[in-house]
Write an enzyme that holds these catalytic residues in place. Structure first.
Site, short mmCIF file in Angstrom:
data_model
loop_
_atom_site.label_atom_id
_atom_site.label_comp_id
_atom_site.label_asym_id
_atom_site.label_seq_id
_atom_site.Cartn_x
_atom_site.Cartn_y
_atom_site.Cartn_z
N SER A 79 1.87 -27.44 56.15
CA SER A 79 0.89 -27.98 55.20
C SER A 79 0.84 -27.18 53.91
O SER A 79 -0.04 -27.40 53.09
CB SER A 79 -0.49 -27.97 55.87
OG SER A 79 -0.73 -26.68 56.40
N ARG A 221 -2.16 -38.20 44.20
CA ARG A 221 -3.48 -37.76 44.68
C ARG A 221 -3.57 -36.23 44.58
O ARG A 221 -2.66 -35.50 44.96
CB ARG A 221 -3.67 -38.21 46.12
CG ARG A 221 -4.99 -37.73 46.76
CD ARG A 221 -4.84 -36.44 47.54
NE ARG A 221 -6.03 -36.10 48.31
CZ ARG A 221 -6.20 -34.94 48.94
NH1 ARG A 221 -5.26 -34.02 48.91
NH2 ARG A 221 -7.31 -34.70 49.60
N VAL A 222 -4.68 -35.75 44.05
CA VAL A 222 -4.94 -34.31 44.01
C VAL A 222 -6.23 -34.07 44.77
O VAL A 222 -7.24 -34.76 44.55
CB VAL A 222 -5.07 -33.82 42.55
CG1 VAL A 222 -5.50 -32.36 42.53
CG2 VAL A 222 -3.74 -33.99 41.81
N GLY A 223 -6.20 -33.10 45.66
CA GLY A 223 -7.39 -32.79 46.46
C GLY A 223 -8.22 -31.68 45.85
O GLY A 223 -8.15 -31.39 44.65
N THR A 244 -10.91 -25.64 53.24
CA THR A 244 -9.82 -26.41 53.81
C THR A 244 -10.42 -27.61 54.54
O THR A 244 -11.54 -27.54 55.03
CB THR A 244 -8.95 -25.57 54.76
OG1 THR A 244 -7.92 -26.40 55.31
CG2 THR A 244 -9.75 -24.95 55.88
N GLY A 245 -9.66 -28.68 54.59
CA GLY A 245 -10.17 -29.90 55.21
C GLY A 245 -9.97 -31.06 54.26
O GLY A 245 -9.14 -30.99 53.35
N1 ASP Z 1 -8.05 -29.60 51.40
C1 ASP Z 1 -6.71 -30.08 51.37
C2 ASP Z 1 -6.66 -31.33 50.55
O1 ASP Z 1 -7.54 -32.16 50.67
C3 ASP Z 1 -6.11 -30.37 52.71
C4 ASP Z 1 -6.51 -29.49 53.86
O2 ASP Z 1 -6.96 -28.37 53.67
O3 ASP Z 1 -6.35 -29.92 54.99
O4 ASP Z 1 -5.73 -31.50 49.81
#
Ligand code: ASP
Length: 332
Positions: A79, A221-223, A244-245
């Site tokens: 990831s 897409r940007v998180g 995170t998430g």
């Molecule tokens: N927070 C990250 C995102 O939404 C993904 C993750 O941490 O699982 O891009």
């Protein structure tokens, strides 16, 4: 007070014997010693590298960058960096940011293709430009200009998984964006962002974040991760927080900024992380467990803490005296 090099050599051998210990996610700490914490199990070797780097260069920013590069370079971390999951088109697009608490300088990159170390590109954005955030082709051009080597990032394993996902997609119905939300957030492996924050023995604080984002996200897409105040925020006068998430559930509430502000008003790091989750859940009228959001934080006093909504969430904590994984406070 700077780290004494002989003392550091002693620290290194002490942490060489690290083991995985389940903790309670909130501890007090001698603020005269450096501290690094990071999300997930893969944060542990990263934080150890951060501490080693601090011992060599005495720069907490170097420590953050070099620590995060460990996760980015590991093909088994699926990831982040070279092992990262692709978007819906099978293209790996990476996001990262870095922030310095003392100066409030920051740099970010988003939707960066073909560069395995977005954290280092983000640092160059901070140090070599007047800007904070570069995205897409512009970020890639900048990375090339700065001498970073490009490479194709999709691993064979990620390619196979993406092809399986495409096959399932062909059978499924419903909006693409909904289908792009991954279901892996409760498994102990197979995710996520590395958010790494640290403090040195003189109280300098910095942090960074790096991710491939949600697997099979819509292209472009940007998180939350490269967005300052969402996936990461550092204020040298208070502390630092990272996330995170599911980024969408963090960025609509400026999660990391919120945690730092809660610490400014007197909360300890774990209490601030818990309060942020509860506030987000209340605002969204959702059960915390349905949000898939996980935070960590440190404060200026050298305390650390974390809270999350995913049972599998864990954080790495590394000081000169120990290196271990801790189980954060679970909010469900
Ligand atoms: N927070 C990250 C995102 O939404 C993904 C993750 O941490 O699982 O891009």
């Amino acid at each position: 007070m700077k780290i004494d090099r002989r003392q550091f050599a002693g620290y290194s051998s002490a942490i060489a014997a690290w083991g995985c210990v389940s903790g309670v996610g909130q501890s007090n700490f001698n603020s005269q010693q450096p501290l690094f914490i990071a999300t997930w199990k893969f944060g542990l070797p990263a934080c150890i590298r951060s501490l080693e780097t601090l011992g060599k260069t005495e720069s907490v920013l170097d420590a953050i960058e070099m620590g995060i590069r460990v996760a980015e370079a590991d093909p088994n971390v699926d990831s982040v960096g070279i092992g990262g999951a692709p978007n819906a088109n099978g293209v790996v697009q990476l996001d990262a940011c870095i922030m310095d608490g003392a100066t409030h300088r920051a740099g970010s990159v988003a939707a960066l293709e073909n560069f395995p170390h977005p954290i280092s590109v983000a640092r160059r954005v901070m140090e070599k430009t007047k800007h904070v955030l570069l995205v897409g082709a512009g970020a890639a051009d900048f990375a090339t200009e700065q001498g970073f080597e490009s490479q194709v990032l999709l691993t064979e394993m990620q390619k196979r998984k993406w092809q399986d996902w495409k096959t399932q997609q062909a059978k499924a119905t419903g909006p693409r964006a909904e289908l792009a939300v991954p279901t892996n957030h409760n498994t102990p492996t197979n995710h996520d962002t590395i958010a790494l924050v640290g403090i040195d023995s003189t109280g300098n604080i910095a942090g960074g974040c790096s991710t491939s984002g949600l697997a099979y996200k819509l292209p472009g897409r940007v998180g939350d991760s490269p967005i300052l105040g969402s996936g990461l925020y550092v204020d040298g006068a208070v502390g630092a927080a990272g996330a995170t998430g599911i980024g969408e559930n963090v960025m609509r509430h400026c999660g990391s900024f919120l945690i730092v502000e809660l610490m400014r008003s007197g909360m300890d790091p774990t209490a601030a992380c818990r309060e942020a989750i509860e506030r987000i859940a209340n605002t969204d009228k959702k059960k915390p467990a349905d949000l898939h959001i996980n935070f960590l934080a440190i404060d200026k006093k050298g305390r650390w803490g974390a809270a999350g909504t995913d049972a599998g969430y864990e954080i790495a904590v590394v000081t000169p005296e120990f290196a271990r994984l801790e189980k954060p406070f679970l909010v469900i």
